[in-house]
Each structure stands twice: as structure tokens, then as C-alpha cells.
Design an enzyme around this catalytic site. Structure first.
Site, PDB file in Angstrom:
ATOM      1  N   PRO A  25      12.915 -33.341 -17.237  1.00  0.00           N
ATOM      2  CA  PRO A  25      13.498 -33.180 -18.579  1.00  0.00           C
ATOM      3  C   PRO A  25      14.870 -33.839 -18.687  1.00  0.00           C
ATOM      4  CG  PRO A  25      13.452 -31.085 -17.371  1.00  0.00           C
ATOM      5  CD  PRO A  25      12.677 -32.063 -16.571  1.00  0.00           C
ATOM      6  N   CYS A  27      17.916 -34.450 -21.606  1.00  0.00           N
ATOM      7  CA  CYS A  27      18.506 -34.318 -22.934  1.00  0.00           C
ATOM      8  C   CYS A  27      18.776 -35.697 -23.510  1.00  0.00           C
ATOM      9  CB  CYS A  27      19.847 -33.594 -22.852  1.00  0.00           C
ATOM     10  SG  CYS A  27      19.672 -31.843 -22.554  1.00  0.00           S
ATOM     11  N   ALA A  59      15.618 -30.262 -22.448  1.00  0.00           N
ATOM     12  CA  ALA A  59      16.051 -28.881 -22.691  1.00  0.00           C
ATOM     13  C   ALA A  59      16.024 -28.643 -24.198  1.00  0.00           C
ATOM     14  CB  ALA A  59      17.461 -28.676 -22.148  1.00  0.00           C
ATOM     15  N   GLN A 101      10.811 -28.016 -21.830  1.00  0.00           N
ATOM     16  CA  GLN A 101      11.716 -27.124 -21.105  1.00  0.00           C
ATOM     17  C   GLN A 101      12.452 -26.268 -22.131  1.00  0.00           C
ATOM     18  OE1 GLN A 101      15.413 -28.596 -19.374  1.00  0.00           O
ATOM     19  NE2 GLN A 101      14.796 -27.737 -17.410  1.00  0.00           N
ATOM     20  N   TYR A 184      23.525 -22.952 -16.981  1.00  0.00           N
ATOM     21  CA  TYR A 184      23.303 -22.480 -18.353  1.00  0.00           C
ATOM     22  C   TYR A 184      23.088 -20.965 -18.323  1.00  0.00           C
ATOM     23  CZ  TYR A 184      23.274 -27.457 -19.250  1.00  0.00           C
ATOM     24  OH  TYR A 184      23.651 -28.768 -19.320  1.00  0.00           O
ATOM     25  N   ARG A 232      12.655 -23.783 -13.672  1.00  0.00           N
ATOM     26  CA  ARG A 232      13.610 -24.618 -12.917  1.00  0.00           C
ATOM     27  C   ARG A 232      14.762 -23.750 -12.460  1.00  0.00           C
ATOM     28  NH1 ARG A 232      16.018 -30.681 -14.000  1.00  0.00           N
ATOM     29  NH2 ARG A 232      14.094 -31.142 -12.902  1.00  0.00           N
ATOM     30  N   LEU A 303      17.316 -37.786  -6.897  1.00  0.00           N
ATOM     31  CA  LEU A 303      17.407 -39.000  -6.092  1.00  0.00           C
ATOM     32  C   LEU A 303      16.104 -39.312  -5.352  1.00  0.00           C
ATOM     33  CD1 LEU A 303      21.121 -38.855  -4.913  1.00  0.00           C
ATOM     34  CD2 LEU A 303      20.102 -40.356  -6.625  1.00  0.00           C
ATOM     35  N   ARG A 326      16.483 -40.333 -13.634  1.00  0.00           N
ATOM     36  CA  ARG A 326      17.152 -41.611 -13.886  1.00  0.00           C
ATOM     37  C   ARG A 326      16.287 -42.820 -13.570  1.00  0.00           C
ATOM     38  NH1 ARG A 326      22.363 -39.507 -10.762  1.00  0.00           N
ATOM     39  NH2 ARG A 326      20.621 -38.460  -9.717  1.00  0.00           N
TER      40      ARG A 326
HETATM   41  C1  LIG Z   1      20.321 -38.242 -19.189  1.00  0.00           C
HETATM   42  C2  LIG Z   1      19.974 -37.001 -18.421  1.00  0.00           C
HETATM   43  C3  LIG Z   1      19.680 -35.835 -19.111  1.00  0.00           C
HETATM   44  C4  LIG Z   1      19.303 -34.673 -18.401  1.00  0.00           C
HETATM   45  N1  LIG Z   1      18.918 -33.561 -19.101  1.00  0.00           N
HETATM   46  C5  LIG Z   1      18.369 -32.506 -18.434  1.00  0.00           C
HETATM   47  C6  LIG Z   1      17.748 -31.447 -19.122  1.00  0.00           C
HETATM   48  O1  LIG Z   1      17.580 -31.464 -20.337  1.00  0.00           O
HETATM   49  N2  LIG Z   1      17.277 -30.407 -18.382  1.00  0.00           N
HETATM   50  C7  LIG Z   1      17.380 -30.381 -17.008  1.00  0.00           C
HETATM   51  O2  LIG Z   1      16.965 -29.414 -16.382  1.00  0.00           O
HETATM   52  N3  LIG Z   1      17.938 -31.406 -16.333  1.00  0.00           N
HETATM   53  C8  LIG Z   1      18.391 -32.473 -17.006  1.00  0.00           C
HETATM   54  N4  LIG Z   1      18.867 -33.552 -16.301  1.00  0.00           N
HETATM   55  C9  LIG Z   1      18.719 -33.558 -14.841  1.00  0.00           C
HETATM   56  C10 LIG Z   1      17.415 -34.262 -14.452  1.00  0.00           C
HETATM   57  O3  LIG Z   1      16.276 -33.614 -14.980  1.00  0.00           O
HETATM   58  C11 LIG Z   1      17.282 -34.375 -12.924  1.00  0.00           C
HETATM   59  O4  LIG Z   1      17.135 -33.082 -12.381  1.00  0.00           O
HETATM   60  C12 LIG Z   1      18.478 -35.078 -12.280  1.00  0.00           C
HETATM   61  O5  LIG Z   1      18.862 -36.211 -13.028  1.00  0.00           O
HETATM   62  C13 LIG Z   1      18.174 -35.514 -10.851  1.00  0.00           C
HETATM   63  O6  LIG Z   1      17.071 -36.370 -10.809  1.00  0.00           O
HETATM   64  P1  LIG Z   1      17.236 -37.987 -10.670  1.00  0.00           P
HETATM   65  O7  LIG Z   1      18.013 -38.235  -9.425  1.00  0.00           O
HETATM   66  O8  LIG Z   1      15.801 -38.485 -10.598  1.00  0.00           O
HETATM   67  O9  LIG Z   1      17.945 -38.498 -11.885  1.00  0.00           O
HETATM   68  C14 LIG Z   1      19.264 -34.688 -16.994  1.00  0.00           C
HETATM   69  C15 LIG Z   1      19.619 -35.872 -16.316  1.00  0.00           C
HETATM   70  C16 LIG Z   1      19.932 -37.020 -17.001  1.00  0.00           C
HETATM   71  C17 LIG Z   1      20.223 -38.279 -16.231  1.00  0.00           C
END
Ligand SMILES: Cc1cc2nc3c(=O)[nH]c(=O)nc-3n(C[C@H](O)[C@H](O)[C@H](O)COP(=O)(O)O)c2cc1C
Length: 360
Positions: A25, A27, A59, A101, A184, A232, A303, A326
Site C-alpha cells: 500500500p 499513499c 491507507a 488497507q 498510526y 500490517r 527493500l 518503491r
Molecule cells: C510513496 C509511499 C507511500 C506509502 N504509503 C503507505 C501506506 O499507505 N501504508 C503503509 O502501510 N505503508 C506505506 N508505505 C510503506 C510501503 O508500503 C513499504 O512498506 C515501504 O516502502 C518499504 O517497502 P519498499 O522498500 O519496497 O519501498 C509507503 C511507502 C511509499 C514509498
């Protein structure tokens, strides 16, 4: 039985994912009055077209007070359902399962967007009163303490999660995740660093996890038996005296008893500037430990960027699913590229028919 791998299917209850890849997820801070629009259709639709098994929408606030920013997605009123239906029909038509979510930002609400500095928006300037476990500000640029929630506030939030769940179903989602991570509302209750309550929602471990369990029970009651429910967690505060992975294992056991099917294992963000060792796959050991010790399916996130890395997580049994955030922004076709790199047969089917002849 052959070893599960990144491109094996995964089933829970009546839902089968075409592979083990979920879009985490994220935002978008691009809604007006909580309503989805063409941006969300393109953002989520592109990732379904890109081949992920599960596409989890950002979210989504269960009440307006629970938005991080004024531009957050919401499911607190019926008018928010219809624009989501269109998106979910599209995601489904392209072979992915649409997930959502459900969230409440608690003391981290009433903030500007990240690209505007994630600062408190004052009440009267578009901001609103925030609520939390205790009147303690998060810190960083979120300097305004929330109002300590009353028993009536707590009951209202549980009911807001229940009502939003019914709307999520009406919107066509088939996978629901409760956001109980990243500082949160729910983790602000379960972490001893942010909960100083003297009533039955604070103090001992049992008191601090009570709201998360009550929300899960309400959501499970409103969410059909045949559909999977995930939660989560922030598996560690990464801070002395804070929430730990051992706490998470015990909470996961109790969530399983409430009917949760999967724990999505994230960490941190309840304390600003915690020393997080953000190296590739740094949260995978949390997913492995919870899966092993609580006996519940898990998703690993954080990551995970390389196809072989993702495939190994599934093959080793560290997690049932991998979620990418990402890297999916950088490359919505990551699942297709991963299948090609791993020489998986799935590569044949992970491009839509409109692209396949030209791009395979
Ligand atoms: C732009 C952006 C928005 C995010 N929004 C949420 C969200 O709405 N809910 C959530 O649980 N995590 C959110 N995250 C965290 C990601 O879901 C993820 O757990 C975190 O980026 C680590 O994963 P990655 O290394 O693949 O980016 C967000 C991350 C990014 C980069």
C-alpha cells in the site's frame, strides 16, 4: 509437493493470487474528500497490468479525522464507494486481486503531504483535532499532541472500522488489510512508548493490544468468511524499551485467533529517527519468525528489489508473499521482468494481450 516459488499461486479462503507478488500500500495523497479519481485508476491499474498477484490500495481512512493529510483516500461515507468500484473492476479484469488497507492515522493525522514537509496543519487552517492513546506528540514536524481518546472515541473508531469494511466489500475489494503499523492509531496503543493510559486500553501488554484486537474482531465480523484478512504490524520500534518482535509474535497469535489470515511484517515509525538498519530485506527475519512461531502466513516487505532475492524469500519459507513498494513505482512491470529473469513460465502470461506480441 513442489517448493513454492515466486510464481506459484497462493490461496487463502476463496481467493487465489496468480503469484506471490503484492504491491504494497502506498499513499498517493491525491484524493478530494477521500474520493478516488483517474490518478488512482492509472496508478493501481498499471500495477495490475504489470502482473502483480495482489494490488493493495493505499491507507484508506475509516473516518475523516483519521486521515494523515486532507488528500488521503477514505471509506468513511458511501459516496466514496463508486469511484473505487471502477478501479477494482479494472484491476480484477487484469488478473490481480484488489486489496485495500483500512487505516486511522491517530496522532499523525492533520499533516501536510510529504512533499509539503509533513507538518502539522493548524486547526482552522484546514487541520483538525487529532486523537491518540495519550497526549504525546509524535515528534519531528508533528509537534501537536493529540487529545487522549475517551471510551466513547474508542468505541466510535471500532465502529468506523466496521462500517468502512462493509463499504470496502461494496467497492469490490477481495483482500483487506488493517493498518496497525508505522506509528498510526493502533500501534500508538500497543507500543509502550506512546501509550500511558491508566484504563483497560493501556498498561499491560493485554491492555495495549486490546484496541487492535477489538478492531480486528469488528472487521472480521463485517468481512465475509470467504475473504482473507491481513494485519500490517510494525514488528519492532527499534528503540530501547519499545515494542519488540517477541511482542509481535504474541500479538500475531492473538490476531490469528480473531480470524486474521496473514501478518504483513513492517516495522518502525512510532518513534522519529529510530536507528533502523535499512539494508536489503531487513524486515524479512520478522516475517520468518512470526510465520514460524505464531503459525500464521506472513508477507515480507522492505527493500526487496531483486527477483532472486524475492524468490529466495518464498523458497526458504521465510514468508508466503513479498510486497514491493518503491520498486513497483520504478517499474510497474517488475513481475514480468522478474519472471523473465527467473526463466519462469509465467513470463508468457504477465503482459496484457495488447502488449504481449510486441514486447515479449
Ligand atoms: C510513496 C509511499 C507511500 C506509502 N504509503 C503507505 C501506506 O499507505 N501504508 C503503509 O502501510 N505503508 C506505506 N508505505 C510503506 C510501503 O508500503 C513499504 O512498506 C515501504 O516502502 C518499504 O517497502 P519498499 O522498500 O519496497 O519501498 C509507503 C511507502 C511509499 C514509498
Amino acid at each position: 509437493m513442489s517448493t513454492p516459488h515466486l510464481f506459484s499461486t497462493f490461496s487463502q479462503r476463496s481467493v487465489t493470487l496468480r503469484n506471490r507478488i503484492g504491491v504494497s500500500p502506498m499513499c498517493q495523497y491525491s484524493s478530494e474528500d477521500g474520493r478516488a479519481n483517474d490518478w488512482h485508476l492509472v496508478h493501481l491499474g498499471a500495477r495490475a497490468v504489470g502482473g502483480a498477484g495482489l494490488v493493495i490500495a493505499e491507507a484508506t481512512a475509516v473516518e475523516a479525522r483519521g486521515r494523515i493529510t486532507p488528500q488521503d483516500a477514505g471509506l468513511w461515507e458511501d459516496a466514496q464507494v463508486e469511484p473505487l468500484r471502477r478501479i477494482n473492476d479494472f484491476v480484477t479484469a487484469h488478473g490481480a486481486v484488489p486489496g485495500v488497507q483500512l487505516a486511522h492515522a491517530g496522532r499523525k493525522a492533520s499533516s501536510t503531504r510529504p512533499w509539503e514537509g509533513s507538518r502539522v496543519i493548524p486547526i482552522g487552517e484546514g487541520g483538525w483535532e487529532t486523537i491518540g492513546a495519550s497526549p504525546l506528540a509524535f515528534g519531528a514536524a508533528l509537534t501537536r499532541p493529540p487529545r487522549e481518546m475517551t471510551a466513547a472515541d474508542i468505541a466510535a473508531v471500532v465502529e468506523a472500522f466496521r462500517a468502512a469494511t462493509a463499504r470496502a466489500l461494496a467497492a469490490g475489494y477481495r483482500w483487506l488489510e488493517i493498518h496497525a503499523a508505522h506509528g498510526y492509531l493502533l500501534p500508538s496503543f500497543y507500543s509502550p512508548l506512546s501509550n500511558q493510559r491508566a484504563d483497560g486500553y493501556g498498561g499491560s501488554f493485554d491492555g495495549r493490544v486490546r484496541l487492535t484486537l477489538e478492531v480486528t474482531r469488528a472487521v472480521r465480523e463485517a468481512w465475509p468468511e470467504e475473504l482473507p484478512l491481513a494485519v500490517r504490524l510494525s514488528c519492532s520500534d527499534w528503540t530501547e524499551g519499545g515494542w519488540t518482535i517477541e511482542d509481535s509474535v504474541e500479538l500475531a497469535r492473538r490476531l490469528k485467533a480473531e480470524g486474521a489470515d496473514l501478518i504483513d511484517c513492517s516495522s518502525g515509525a512510532n518513534v522519529p529517527k529510530a536507528p533502523i538498519p535499512a539494508t536489503p530485506g531487513y524486515q524479512v527475519p520478522f516475517a520468518a519468525q512470526i510465520r514460524r512461531e505464531a503459525g500464521i502466513a506472513t508477507a515480507a516487505v522492505g527493500l526487496i528489489t531483486e527477483p532472486r532475492q524475492a524468490d529466495e524469500i518464498i523458497r526458504r519459507g521465510d514468508a508466503d508473499l513479498v510486497f514491493l513498494a518503491r520498486e513497483e513505482l520504478r517499474d510497474p512491470h517488475w513481475p514480468f521482468h522478474a519472471a523473465r529473469e527467473l526463466r519462469a513460465e509465467a513470463a508468457r502470461d504477465l503482459l496484457p494481450v495488447q502488449y504481449a506480441r510486441a514486447a515479449q
